[in-house]
Design an enzyme around this catalytic site. Sequence first.
Site, short mmCIF file in Angstrom:
data_model
loop_
_atom_site.label_atom_id
_atom_site.label_comp_id
_atom_site.label_asym_id
_atom_site.label_seq_id
_atom_site.Cartn_x
_atom_site.Cartn_y
_atom_site.Cartn_z
N GLY A 155 1.90 4.74 3.69
CA GLY A 155 3.03 3.84 3.11
C GLY A 155 3.93 4.70 1.97
O GLY A 155 5.17 4.78 2.02
N GLY A 203 0.87 -1.26 -0.07
CA GLY A 203 0.03 -0.17 0.08
C GLY A 203 0.83 1.35 -0.14
O GLY A 203 0.67 2.14 0.70
N TYR A 262 -12.99 -3.67 11.18
CA TYR A 262 -11.70 -2.97 10.95
C TYR A 262 -10.98 -3.07 12.30
O TYR A 262 -9.74 -3.59 12.35
CB TYR A 262 -12.01 -1.42 10.54
CG TYR A 262 -10.61 -0.89 10.66
CD1 TYR A 262 -9.73 -1.15 9.34
CD2 TYR A 262 -10.42 0.05 11.64
CE1 TYR A 262 -8.48 -0.19 9.54
CE2 TYR A 262 -9.08 0.74 11.53
CZ TYR A 262 -8.15 0.59 10.56
OH TYR A 262 -7.27 1.36 10.36
N ASN A 287 1.66 3.31 -2.35
CA ASN A 287 1.52 4.25 -3.46
C ASN A 287 0.77 5.53 -2.88
O ASN A 287 0.41 6.43 -3.72
CB ASN A 287 0.63 3.55 -4.66
CG ASN A 287 -0.83 3.15 -4.15
OD1 ASN A 287 -0.91 2.08 -3.43
ND2 ASN A 287 -1.79 4.02 -4.73
N GLY A 300 -0.79 7.75 1.16
CA GLY A 300 -0.86 8.07 2.42
C GLY A 300 0.31 7.50 3.08
O GLY A 300 1.29 7.99 2.88
N SER A 340 -3.44 -0.29 14.75
CA SER A 340 -4.15 0.84 15.09
C SER A 340 -4.56 0.95 16.54
O SER A 340 -4.99 -0.15 17.05
CB SER A 340 -5.51 1.11 14.13
OG SER A 340 -6.31 1.88 14.60
#
Length: 317
Positions: free
Chosen positions: A21, A15, A188, A17, A19, A146
């Site tokens: 990452g 991930g 989540y 690409n 935010g 998280s």
Amino acid sequence: MTENTKVKQTVIITGGNSGLGYQCAKAIARSDKSWNIVIASRNPHRVKAAVQRLIAETKHPYIEGFELDLASLQSVRHFIEQLSQSDLPPIKGAICNAGVQFVKGDVYTQDGFEATFGVNHLGHFLLVNLLLPYLKNDSRIILVSSDTHDPRIKTGMPVPQYCHPHQMAFPSQQTPRKIAGRVGRRRYTTSKLCNLLFAYELDRRLQNDERMIRVSAFNPGLMLDTQLARGYSIKEMLALVIGQFWHLLPHILRFRNSKKMGRALASLLFNPSFAEVSGKYFDAFKEIPSSPESYDRNKARELWNESIQLVGLRNSV
């Protein structure tokens, strides 16, 4: 040798690409020129664009992209096959950053798993296990979790609800539309608990590994400049913030952005002060305890053993 002499090792960022990452990749490229950076994400066009932007912004030419869809076990296996055939510097880092959240209803992966559990846990579980034979001495594996996994921290999100992994992978009932948002958010937070159960169990299983592969978990906190909440409508976002204002206020007051948290995440990879640290949970730059449930070894073993069956692994560490 050529200029590539400086590049000694490879790190894979899922991930990467956008935010967190993306900002992590940028921080690595700017701070430690010894890394070859692999951006692994499911959209090849966005990966290519991200790689071009990163190279332009950092002047670090050793950044490349690979297609990886964590919602497909076949794609994970194909990614590993590509890596094995590539002329990469030794792989010494894996940052499992990619994550999804669905609040509009039930979504499933290509293999039929509930997508939040399938991507956030099972996809990374398979990826890490298949990567282990390729990781070199003193490698690092970092899983992005998280603070929403911890009921003690009032984030405004539903508390996790761990149950048998088969049930998390294949929910028995269709989610009614009127509660889809809450169910999606709970899935989540539960997946983020699974990230920690996985990280700690992986660390325990690697403790006797002569290669000294170290494992960390990371909490970036509340970041309003990422795409994780892209499934929320404006009405849903307002309802969540207004309805949970006093719970969310401490998090809003310490609002974080992906740029700062990207630097914190990158530091776990290359900062010498973390070189010997393993099996720990970090909130930004600080090591903290995670939730009591995240240290439940029985749940961690159950999650591990059932995940092996779900993803079809023949062997694991």
